[in-house]
Design a protein around this motif. Structure first.
Motif, mmCIF file in Angstrom:
data_model
loop_
_atom_site.group_PDB
_atom_site.id
_atom_site.type_symbol
_atom_site.label_atom_id
_atom_site.label_comp_id
_atom_site.label_asym_id
_atom_site.label_seq_id
_atom_site.Cartn_x
_atom_site.Cartn_y
_atom_site.Cartn_z
ATOM 1 N N GLU A 246 0.922 -1.290 0.116
ATOM 2 C CA GLU A 246 0.099 -0.156 -0.036
ATOM 3 C C GLU A 246 1.074 1.263 0.182
ATOM 4 N N LEU A 247 0.637 2.186 -0.916
ATOM 5 C CA LEU A 247 1.554 3.218 -1.211
ATOM 6 C C LEU A 247 0.660 4.568 -0.875
ATOM 7 N N LEU B 124 1.453 15.538 -5.132
ATOM 8 C CA LEU B 124 1.733 14.484 -3.979
ATOM 9 C C LEU B 124 0.305 14.035 -3.518
ATOM 10 N N GLY B 125 0.079 12.774 -3.324
ATOM 11 C CA GLY B 125 -1.368 12.474 -2.359
ATOM 12 C C GLY B 125 -2.025 11.337 -3.058
ATOM 13 N N ALA B 126 -1.416 10.794 -4.199
ATOM 14 C CA ALA B 126 -2.074 9.721 -4.614
ATOM 15 C C ALA B 126 -1.736 8.414 -3.880
ATOM 16 N N VAL B 127 -2.843 7.743 -3.656
ATOM 17 C CA VAL B 127 -2.669 6.376 -2.921
ATOM 18 C C VAL B 127 -3.076 5.046 -3.748
ATOM 19 N N ILE C 234 -0.650 -9.488 -10.357
ATOM 20 C CA ILE C 234 -0.855 -8.267 -9.338
ATOM 21 C C ILE C 234 -2.232 -7.597 -9.783
ATOM 22 N N LYS C 235 -2.971 -6.983 -8.890
ATOM 23 C CA LYS C 235 -4.042 -6.168 -9.429
ATOM 24 C C LYS C 235 -3.827 -4.741 -8.350
ATOM 25 N N PRO C 236 -3.038 -4.034 -9.440
ATOM 26 C CA PRO C 236 -2.573 -2.594 -8.865
ATOM 27 C C PRO C 236 -3.790 -1.729 -9.002
ATOM 28 N N LYS C 237 -4.209 -0.873 -8.128
ATOM 29 C CA LYS C 237 -5.533 0.007 -8.165
ATOM 30 C C LYS C 237 -5.193 1.309 -7.269
ATOM 31 N N TYR C 238 -5.498 2.428 -7.764
ATOM 32 C CA TYR C 238 -5.516 3.488 -7.343
ATOM 33 C C TYR C 238 -6.756 3.597 -6.111
ATOM 34 N N LYS C 239 -6.579 3.887 -5.107
ATOM 35 C CA LYS C 239 -7.560 4.330 -4.093
ATOM 36 C C LYS C 239 -8.003 5.748 -3.909
ATOM 37 N N SER C 240 -6.921 6.410 -4.497
ATOM 38 C CA SER C 240 -7.389 8.112 -4.496
ATOM 39 C C SER C 240 -6.345 8.595 -5.364
ATOM 40 N N PHE C 241 -6.646 9.223 -6.349
ATOM 41 C CA PHE C 241 -5.495 10.034 -7.130
ATOM 42 C C PHE C 241 -6.408 11.175 -7.719
ATOM 43 N N VAL C 242 -6.522 12.199 -7.112
ATOM 44 C CA VAL C 242 -7.273 13.329 -7.256
ATOM 45 C C VAL C 242 -6.221 14.701 -7.590
#
Length: 252
Positions: free
Chosen positions: A67-68, A81-84, A111-119
């Motif tokens: 988790e990034l 900055l701020g994407a999760v 792998i299943k990469p997915k942004y949780k937040s990227f605004v």
């Protein structure tokens, strides 16, 4: 790129975005992370085990969740900055030595990469996929050392085939507004490499190799630039074609 390398690259990207550095000792995984303020949250939640089966067959299986937070992304010529992102995945590798001198290997990573937040000020990209990150990769290989006398030298033959699923070129240019979908990404493709090595030729210090890279002449793209909103087209860099090569070396 292996999943371990992907894991390191993404962690490195995140910590550099926070104004720090990452050091890597070369062992499996990420060994140590040093960074300056702002302080980073704990990143890595990893589950894994390694199994060695008795006899000539060896196998390993690893699974993890990464988790990034505060990922550095370049949007509209300045950093945001701020994407999760959350990246669950796993990898399995099997090596089989059925007879002396012959090694067969296979590996698969999912792998299943997915942004949780990227605004950002440019828009909401949370539903986008992480760029340049294939969800599936597999490799199969065969290597054989010929049983010849030491006076002849060491002769090895090998072939490896690598395949990956599709990848988007960028994180923020995905969807109908950026041109045809096929022009925004590279579809899945595979590469076959073949090599023959002859070391210590005739008992000497001379060695030689013959190789063919991309033996099937697969056409693929390594990176793309999305220009559709401004110029009406997208461009991309073409990967290497079939390459024949010869190496001659001397060791002392």
């Amino acid at each position: 790129m292996s999943v371990q390398q992907l894991e390191y690259r993404l962690l490195q990207q995140r910590n550099q975005g926070a104004g720090g550095r990452v050091s890597h000792s070369g062992r499996h995984g990420v060994d140590d992370i040093a960074h300056s303020p702002p302080k980073a949250k704990p990143l890595l939640k990893r589950l894994g085990f390694t199994a060695v089966v008795q006899g000539p067959e060896h196998s390993s299986d690893h699974s993890w969740i990464v988790e990034l937070h505060d990922i550095q992304q370049v949007v509209a010529r300045f950093d945001r900055l701020g994407a999760v992102a959350k990246i669950p995945g796993g990898e399995i590798e099997v090596i089989l030595v059925p007879v002396s001198g012959l090694s067969l290997s296979a590996s698969l990573s999912v792998i299943k990469p997915k942004y949780k937040s990227f605004v950002t000020a440019s828009g909401d990209f949370t539903s986008n996929r992480l760029a340049q990150v294939p969800e599936k990769q597999f490799t199969i290989g065969a290597h054989y050392t010929l049983p010849v006398p030491a006076s002849v030298g060491e002769i090895r033959l090998g072939a490896d085939y690598y395949h990956q699923s599709e990848v988007y070129f960028t994180d923020t240019t995905q969807g109908p507004a950026f041109g045809p979908d096929a022009s925004q990404k590279q579809a899945g493709y595979g590469l076959l490499n073949i090599k023959a090595d002859w070391d210590h030729i005739g008992g000497s210090n001379i060695g030689a190799s013959l190789y063919v890279q991309n033996a099937l002449a697969e056409k693929y793209l390594t990176y793309g630039v999305i220009l559709y909103p401004s110029l009406g087209f997208n461009s991309a860099t073409v990967g290497d074609p079939r390459v024949f090569g010869f190496e001659l070396r001397y060791s002392w």
